[in-house]
Design an enzyme around this catalytic site. Structure first.
Site, PDB file in Angstrom:
ATOM      1  N   ALA A  13       0.822  -1.215   0.000  1.00 41.83           N
ATOM      2  CA  ALA A  13       0.000   0.000   0.000  1.00 41.83           C
ATOM      3  C   ALA A  13       0.854   1.262   0.000  1.00 41.83           C
ATOM      4  CB  ALA A  13      -0.922  -0.007   1.212  1.00 41.83           C
ATOM      5  N   ARG A  19      -2.309   6.969 -11.933  1.00 44.59           N
ATOM      6  CA  ARG A  19      -3.383   6.949 -12.937  1.00 44.59           C
ATOM      7  C   ARG A  19      -4.723   7.456 -12.408  1.00 44.59           C
ATOM      8  NH1 ARG A  19      -1.738   0.873 -14.352  1.00 44.59           N
ATOM      9  NH2 ARG A  19      -0.855   1.146 -12.267  1.00 44.59           N
ATOM     10  N   GLY A  82       9.096  -0.239  -6.380  1.00 43.40           N
ATOM     11  CA  GLY A  82       8.431  -1.361  -7.023  1.00 43.40           C
ATOM     12  C   GLY A  82       7.942  -2.418  -6.044  1.00 43.40           C
ATOM     13  N   THR A  83       7.085  -3.299  -6.576  1.00 42.65           N
ATOM     14  CA  THR A  83       6.435  -4.299  -5.724  1.00 42.65           C
ATOM     15  C   THR A  83       7.435  -5.298  -5.136  1.00 42.65           C
ATOM     16  OG1 THR A  83       5.859  -5.415  -7.795  1.00 42.65           O
ATOM     17  CG2 THR A  83       4.108  -4.185  -6.729  1.00 42.65           C
ATOM     18  N   GLY A 105      -2.851  -3.538  -2.057  1.00 38.54           N
ATOM     19  CA  GLY A 105      -3.801  -2.725  -1.287  1.00 38.54           C
ATOM     20  C   GLY A 105      -4.865  -2.081  -2.139  1.00 38.54           C
ATOM     21  N   ASP A 106      -4.763  -2.240  -3.460  1.00 38.82           N
ATOM     22  CA  ASP A 106      -5.732  -1.567  -4.340  1.00 38.82           C
ATOM     23  C   ASP A 106      -6.731  -2.538  -4.966  1.00 38.82           C
ATOM     24  OD1 ASP A 106      -4.026  -2.830  -6.128  1.00 38.82           O
ATOM     25  OD2 ASP A 106      -3.872  -1.129  -7.496  1.00 38.82           O
ATOM     26  N   GLY A 143      -0.687  -7.325 -15.640  1.00 37.09           N
ATOM     27  CA  GLY A 143       0.327  -8.267 -16.085  1.00 37.09           C
ATOM     28  C   GLY A 143      -0.371  -9.569 -16.493  1.00 37.09           C
ATOM     29  N   SER A 409     -49.188  28.219  16.113  1.00 35.80           N
ATOM     30  CA  SER A 409     -48.392  28.382  14.899  1.00 35.80           C
ATOM     31  C   SER A 409     -47.587  29.676  14.925  1.00 35.80           C
ATOM     32  CB  SER A 409     -49.322  28.411  13.685  1.00 35.80           C
ATOM     33  OG  SER A 409     -49.948  27.166  13.582  1.00 35.80           O
ATOM     34  N   ARG A 444     -47.962  39.191  21.525  1.00 39.35           N
ATOM     35  CA  ARG A 444     -48.096  39.745  20.186  1.00 39.35           C
ATOM     36  C   ARG A 444     -48.914  41.024  20.307  1.00 39.35           C
ATOM     37  NH1 ARG A 444     -52.094  34.795  18.808  1.00 39.35           N
ATOM     38  NH2 ARG A 444     -54.022  35.788  19.440  1.00 39.35           N
TER      39      ARG A 444
END
Ligand code: UD1
Ligand code: MG
Length: 477
Positions: A13, A19, A82-83, A105-106, A143, A409, A444
């Site tokens: 991850a 992209r 890299g992986t 992780g994706d 791949g 009201s 009022r």
């Protein structure tokens, strides 16, 4: 739980996710109501492994914030080369585990059962590496698997390195592997960063193992959706759709009716009771819990809320961080904000907003009202247009209304203020002082009727307009 105490799981991850074109690290993007990496970590939890390690790098702290509450370890990969490099930096954390499962992780749709099946297949096959694959109609972006025949694999070829005749290969590498660590480390040591990005590809370890005569197995996943990674926004949308499908299917299996299911969005932690009906375009988010025999009507959105049994939410309501007890009816077009509690049998009608308010049993506020920081007793009636003026520009103040009160009201209740049990408030009042129990509060201007005023006014206007009329007539002659 299977005995996989000889297995460490490594979740990759650390990458940026170029992209996606985003300032947020890829694995923190959400699908199916959770960050991608959180889904993966949760799926590993039930696999019975010795430990789960997350490799973090890009926005490491933010990723750690998401995963560390889930009880996993993290390893920093800086820079991200890299992986394969991700595995090398994790060697110490993996320690003496006999096997390591690697998951990207994706790819968040992976299920616990599938992780367990991968480990089983690897152990049974006594392989150096076992991978999960999928056969896709459109394999672009992945791949590809080059088979030797049967279960055996010769190599993984990254898309950018496919020879023209290999473009037809449609079995993809899901980046989900189980390795025997004793075989993996020597193989990885031989992998060189010989590619456009100058990265160490984990995929290259497969051909190294194969060349050394080691067994590399691959299994096509039963449900290819579990293998899908998220490299683009379109991938994210597709994966999100699958999560939503699965959640709705689960609810329907549990006895929930969902109308036009494809329009209904439900987060993973949501619970809904039997015989509850969800109408089209409903969204149930966060840890929302809904009881049995309730109806959530069209286009209502409910977030982090608890609803009891036989609750009716009319169309277009927004309910957030609130509690609605059994037999409550709200809406249409009602809004409940944080810490609102509607007690059993209460009714909230159209265009009523509540915030941090408690509404007693059987109490009604049916039209056009704002009730904020209010505590309202049982069997009280809140008239149309009632407003609790809870904010004086500096602080929020409470309004307390007792049992069996009648608020006429268009009343403005200037908080802090209390209206006692059984009291009446005359319509159109601006209430600044407490109203005692059983009293009438009225505030009022008194009405004055002027007899004959209107007819007199009409006569005066008619006289004033006459000369103009005569002139008009003259002109037309
Ligand atoms: C990778 C595989 C590809 C496979 C695909 C499946 C390689 C070289 N390629 O490609 O064969 O079809 O996954 O989805 O492995 N990561 C790190 N550190 C790094 C680089 C990546 O932790 O240095 C993480 C990323 O955060 C991501 C995962 O590894 O979660 C995969 O990386 P990504 O860049 O998505 O690889 P893909 O190009 O998809
Ligand atoms: Mg990927």
């Amino acid at each position: 739980m299977p005995n996989n105490k000889d297995v460490a799981i490594l979740i990759l991850a650390a990458g940026k996710g170029t992209r996606l074109k985003s300032s947020l690290a890829k694995v923190l993007h959400c699908a199916g109501g959770r960050a991608l990496v959180e889904h993966v970590v949760r799926s590993c939890a039930g696999a019975g492994a010795k430990k789960t390690i997350v490799v973090v790098g890009h926005q490491a702290e933010k990723v750690e914030e998401v995963v560390s509450p889930l009880g996993v370890e993290s390893v920093l990969q800086q820079p991200q080369n890299g992986t394969g490099h991700a595995l090398l930096v994790s060697k110490r954390a993996i320690g003496n585990a006999k096997y390591v499962v690697v998951l990207p992780g994706d790819a968040p749709l992976i299920r616990t059962e599938t992780v367990k099946a991968l480990i089983r297949k690897h152990k049974n096959g006594q392989a150096a590496a076992t991978l999960l694959t999928a056969v896709l109609a459109d394999p672009s972006g992945y791949g590809r698997i080059l088979r030797k025949g049967g279960d055996a694999v010769q190599a993984i070829i990254e898309e950018s390195q496919l020879a023209p005749e290999q473009r037809e290969l449609n079995e993809i590498n899901a980046s989900m592997y189980c390795f025997t660590t004793g075989k993996l480390w020597p193989a990885l040591a031989k992998v060189k960063p010989e590619n456009k990005h100058r990265e160490i590809y984990l995929t290259d370890a497969i051909s190294v193992l194969n060349a050394a005569g080691e067994t590399v197995l691959a299994e096509v996943a039963q449900d290819s959706r579990e293998m899908l990674g998220c490299n683009t926004r379109a991938d994210l949308a597709g994966v999100d759709r699958t999560f939503r499908d699965w959640k709705r299917e689960e609810l329907m299996r549990d006895g929930v009716t969902i109308q036009l299911p494809e329009t209904v969005m439900v987060d993973p932690d949501v619970e809904v009771g039997e015989d509850t009906i969800l109408e089209p375009c409903v969204q149930l988010l966060g840890k929302t819990k809904i009881g049995a025999r309730s109806v959530i009507k069209a286009s209502s959105v409910i977030y982090e809320s608890v609803l009891g049994d036989e609750v009716t939410v009319e169309p277009h309501c927004v309910i957030s961080q609130s509690r609605l007890d059994s037999d409550v009816v709200v809406g249409p077009f009602a809004r409940m904000r944080m810490e609102t509690h509607l007690k059993s049998g209460s009714r909230i009608g159209n265009f009523v907003e509540l915030k941090k308010s408690v509404v007693g049993e059987g109490t009604k506020a049916m039209h056009l009202a704002y009730l904020g920081d209010a505590k309202i007793g049982n069997k009280t009636n809140i008239g149309a247009g009632t407003i609790t003026c809870n904010y004086d520009g500096f602080t929020k103040n409470p309004t307390t209304i007792g049992n069996k009160v009648f608020i006429g009201s268009d009343t403005a209740l200037i908080a802090p203020v209390k209206v006692g049990d059984g009291a009446y408030v005359g319509a159109g009042s601006t209430i600044t002082d407490n109203v005692p129990a059983d009293a009438l509060g009225i505030a009022r201007g008194r009405q004055v009727n002027k007899p004959g005023w209107a007819s007199k006014k009409r006569r005066e206007l008619a006289v004033a307009q006459k000369p103009a009329k005569r002139n008009k007539q003259r002109r037309s002659n």
